[in-house]
Scaffold this motif. Structure first.
Motif, PDB file in Angstrom:
ATOM      1  N   THR A  82      -1.374   6.165   2.521  1.00  0.00           N
ATOM      2  CA  THR A  82      -2.708   5.754   2.075  1.00  0.00           C
ATOM      3  C   THR A  82      -3.405   4.971   3.172  1.00  0.00           C
ATOM      4  O   THR A  82      -2.882   3.956   3.641  1.00  0.00           O
ATOM      5  CB  THR A  82      -2.628   4.895   0.802  1.00  0.00           C
ATOM      6  OG1 THR A  82      -1.993   5.645  -0.232  1.00  0.00           O
ATOM      7  CG2 THR A  82      -4.017   4.475   0.341  1.00  0.00           C
ATOM      8  N   ASP A  83      -4.566   5.423   3.590  1.00  0.00           N
ATOM      9  CA  ASP A  83      -5.354   4.774   4.640  1.00  0.00           C
ATOM     10  C   ASP A  83      -6.427   3.913   3.974  1.00  0.00           C
ATOM     11  O   ASP A  83      -7.444   4.426   3.501  1.00  0.00           O
ATOM     12  CB  ASP A  83      -5.997   5.829   5.548  1.00  0.00           C
ATOM     13  CG  ASP A  83      -6.650   5.225   6.785  1.00  0.00           C
ATOM     14  OD1 ASP A  83      -7.058   4.048   6.743  1.00  0.00           O
ATOM     15  OD2 ASP A  83      -6.769   5.944   7.800  1.00  0.00           O
ATOM     16  N   THR A 139       0.844  -1.188   0.000  1.00  0.00           N
ATOM     17  CA  THR A 139       0.000   0.000   0.000  1.00  0.00           C
ATOM     18  C   THR A 139       0.880   1.240   0.000  1.00  0.00           C
ATOM     19  O   THR A 139       1.825   1.331   0.797  1.00  0.00           O
ATOM     20  CB  THR A 139      -0.899   0.016   1.252  1.00  0.00           C
ATOM     21  OG1 THR A 139      -1.709  -1.159   1.255  1.00  0.00           O
ATOM     22  CG2 THR A 139      -1.784   1.245   1.260  1.00  0.00           C
ATOM     23  N   PHE A 154      -8.061  10.707  -2.566  1.00  0.00           N
ATOM     24  CA  PHE A 154      -6.918   9.830  -2.322  1.00  0.00           C
ATOM     25  C   PHE A 154      -5.882   9.856  -3.454  1.00  0.00           C
ATOM     26  O   PHE A 154      -4.944   9.067  -3.432  1.00  0.00           O
ATOM     27  CB  PHE A 154      -7.404   8.387  -2.099  1.00  0.00           C
ATOM     28  CG  PHE A 154      -8.375   8.265  -0.966  1.00  0.00           C
ATOM     29  CD1 PHE A 154      -7.936   8.226   0.348  1.00  0.00           C
ATOM     30  CD2 PHE A 154      -9.742   8.218  -1.209  1.00  0.00           C
ATOM     31  CE1 PHE A 154      -8.829   8.127   1.394  1.00  0.00           C
ATOM     32  CE2 PHE A 154     -10.653   8.114  -0.166  1.00  0.00           C
ATOM     33  CZ  PHE A 154     -10.196   8.071   1.142  1.00  0.00           C
ATOM     34  N   ASP A 155      -6.059  10.744  -4.408  1.00  0.00           N
ATOM     35  CA  ASP A 155      -5.102  10.917  -5.495  1.00  0.00           C
ATOM     36  C   ASP A 155      -4.852   9.609  -6.251  1.00  0.00           C
ATOM     37  O   ASP A 155      -3.724   9.286  -6.620  1.00  0.00           O
ATOM     38  CB  ASP A 155      -3.779  11.466  -4.950  1.00  0.00           C
ATOM     39  CG  ASP A 155      -2.901  12.053  -6.051  1.00  0.00           C
ATOM     40  OD1 ASP A 155      -3.467  12.494  -7.064  1.00  0.00           O
ATOM     41  OD2 ASP A 155      -1.664  12.057  -5.895  1.00  0.00           O
ATOM     42  N   VAL A 156      -5.922   8.836  -6.460  1.00  0.00           N
ATOM     43  CA  VAL A 156      -5.850   7.593  -7.222  1.00  0.00           C
ATOM     44  C   VAL A 156      -6.509   7.833  -8.578  1.00  0.00           C
ATOM     45  O   VAL A 156      -7.722   8.016  -8.664  1.00  0.00           O
ATOM     46  CB  VAL A 156      -6.553   6.435  -6.483  1.00  0.00           C
ATOM     47  CG1 VAL A 156      -6.548   5.186  -7.341  1.00  0.00           C
ATOM     48  CG2 VAL A 156      -5.885   6.175  -5.145  1.00  0.00           C
ATOM     49  N   VAL A 164      -4.762  -1.819  -3.051  1.00  0.00           N
ATOM     50  CA  VAL A 164      -4.158  -0.541  -3.446  1.00  0.00           C
ATOM     51  C   VAL A 164      -2.656  -0.757  -3.604  1.00  0.00           C
ATOM     52  O   VAL A 164      -2.014  -1.283  -2.693  1.00  0.00           O
ATOM     53  CB  VAL A 164      -4.406   0.568  -2.405  1.00  0.00           C
ATOM     54  CG1 VAL A 164      -3.999   1.921  -2.979  1.00  0.00           C
ATOM     55  CG2 VAL A 164      -5.853   0.593  -1.953  1.00  0.00           C
ATOM     56  N   SER A 199       1.081   0.623  -6.200  1.00  0.00           N
ATOM     57  CA  SER A 199       1.641   1.640  -7.094  1.00  0.00           C
ATOM     58  C   SER A 199       2.339   0.983  -8.271  1.00  0.00           C
ATOM     59  O   SER A 199       3.050  -0.012  -8.105  1.00  0.00           O
ATOM     60  CB  SER A 199       2.646   2.523  -6.351  1.00  0.00           C
ATOM     61  OG  SER A 199       2.028   3.270  -5.327  1.00  0.00           O
ATOM     62  N   PHE A 204      -6.160   1.190  -7.767  1.00  0.00           N
ATOM     63  CA  PHE A 204      -7.118   0.699  -6.780  1.00  0.00           C
ATOM     64  C   PHE A 204      -8.111  -0.241  -7.447  1.00  0.00           C
ATOM     65  O   PHE A 204      -8.606   0.034  -8.545  1.00  0.00           O
ATOM     66  CB  PHE A 204      -7.876   1.879  -6.159  1.00  0.00           C
ATOM     67  CG  PHE A 204      -8.968   1.487  -5.213  1.00  0.00           C
ATOM     68  CD1 PHE A 204      -8.707   1.322  -3.856  1.00  0.00           C
ATOM     69  CD2 PHE A 204     -10.271   1.283  -5.663  1.00  0.00           C
ATOM     70  CE1 PHE A 204      -9.715   0.967  -2.982  1.00  0.00           C
ATOM     71  CE2 PHE A 204     -11.286   0.923  -4.793  1.00  0.00           C
ATOM     72  CZ  PHE A 204     -11.004   0.764  -3.446  1.00  0.00           C
ATOM     73  N   SER A 263      -0.864   5.539  -8.272  1.00  0.00           N
ATOM     74  CA  SER A 263      -1.536   4.522  -7.464  1.00  0.00           C
ATOM     75  C   SER A 263      -2.681   3.872  -8.233  1.00  0.00           C
ATOM     76  O   SER A 263      -3.337   4.509  -9.061  1.00  0.00           O
ATOM     77  CB  SER A 263      -2.083   5.148  -6.172  1.00  0.00           C
ATOM     78  OG  SER A 263      -1.026   5.651  -5.382  1.00  0.00           O
ATOM     79  N   ILE A 312     -10.490   4.601   2.862  1.00  0.00           N
ATOM     80  CA  ILE A 312     -11.018   4.411   1.505  1.00  0.00           C
ATOM     81  C   ILE A 312     -12.269   3.547   1.560  1.00  0.00           C
ATOM     82  O   ILE A 312     -13.272   3.828   0.900  1.00  0.00           O
ATOM     83  CB  ILE A 312      -9.956   3.762   0.597  1.00  0.00           C
ATOM     84  CG1 ILE A 312      -8.778   4.703   0.382  1.00  0.00           C
ATOM     85  CG2 ILE A 312     -10.572   3.372  -0.752  1.00  0.00           C
ATOM     86  CD1 ILE A 312      -7.677   4.131  -0.483  1.00  0.00           C
TER      87      ILE A 312
END
Length: 302
Positions: free
Chosen positions: A215-216, A211, A279-281, A238, A240, A248, A246, A220
């Motif tokens: 990132t939590d 992860t 979450f910038d995904v 999740v 990278s 998901f 990232s 999410i």
């Protein structure tokens, strides 16, 4: 995509500029180290050579990473940056070990070699200025790319190395204590190892598909469960592809009405925007399931 491309172009230009500066300084340090007999200066030159190699690798990796995805490489070549960062970390470790061995040998030698303090100080100050300029060029890119972060950390180590060499030269000039040069080389080696460890740790996280830092996952899950029409979520993953990229995936259990009323597209848009905004995904995949379907699954990963 236009933003990513312009950002990558700016990083490449910064890298090219730093490569030119480091190359000139490397030559000056090698010549200066040989002429003055300074191990600390040669150690810093060796560190700078490893940095130059890493910077060239980083530049090549950035070019490869921009190649488009294919049927054979569906994620493209972005992970090449991570492999380049791995090479940088290994190079840093090798340089640190080599410098440490030579430094210890000189430190225990009862008759240390003579070191000319003033020329060493002049060369160290030149390196200090060049490294400070290089850091300024790389700072912005290091916030978004593990590859640029590796280059930034290497140049930062060179900056500290130049400071240590300058200090050893001042000690030699004022006290005549020649072993200050060997001590400085050991301190340079000691400063390299922690940075190499940090870089290798970040590489391990990406290659192990851990992860992403910060990132939590439970947070999410809460955001997904709070979406209208969602009953539950499972099989959350999740990871990278490279730094700042990232990915998901999740199985989302939804009420039957969402399917019957044709609100599947609306829900997917909501979930995708939620992941991107909070979450910038940028790349998320959801498998929507009616409640009765999820009950039949025999394996459900958290």
């Amino acid at each position: 995509m236009a933003h990513d491309h312009s950002h990558g172009t700016a990083n490449r230009k910064r890298l090219i500029g730093v490569i030119a500066l480091v190359s000139v300084t490397l030559i000056v340090e090698v010549v200066g180290g040989i002429m003055t007999g300074s191990l600390a200066l040669l150690a810093d030159a060796g560190h700078m050579f490893s940095d130059l190699t890493g910077l060239v690798i980083a530049l090549v990796a950035m070019r490869i990473a921009l190649r488009p995805a294919t049927d054979r490489h569906t994620w493209g070549f972005q992970r090449t940056e991570v492999l380049a960062a791995l090479a940088n970390g290994l190079i840093l470790t090798s340089v640190a070990v080599s410098v440490a061995i030579e430094g210890i040998q000189r430190l225990v030698d009862s008759a240390p070699a003579h070191v000319s303090g003033l020329p060493v100080l002049i060369v160290a100050l030149i390196g200090l200025v060049v490294n400070a300029v290089s850091l300024g060029l790389l700072r912005q890119g290091a916030r978004h790319s593990i590859n640029m972060k590796g280059a930034y950390l290497e140049v930062f180590g060179d900056l500290l190395g130049s400071v240590l060499v300058a200090m050893s030269a001042i000690v030699i000039m004022t006290t005549g204590f020649m072993k200050a040069d060997a001590i400085a080389s050991l301190l340079i080696a000691a400063g390299i190892l922690p940075r190499a460890a940090v870089l290798l740790r970040d590489v391990w996280r990406v290659l192990n598909e851990s992860t992403p830092a910060g990132t939590d996952v439970e947070l999410i899950r809460e955001h997904v469960r709070d979406a209208p029409g969602v009953v539950g979520v499972h099989d959350v993953h999740v990871w990278s592809i490279t730094s700042g990229q990232s990915v998901f995936t999740a199985h989302v259990i939804v009420r039957r009405e969402v399917f019957e009323e044709g609100r599947v597209g609306e829900l997917l848009d909501h979930l995708t925007s939620c992941l991107a905004d909070h979450f910038d995904v940028d790349h998320s995949t959801f498998q929507l399931e009616p409640a009765r379907h999820s009950d039949t699954e025999t394996i459900a990963h958290s």
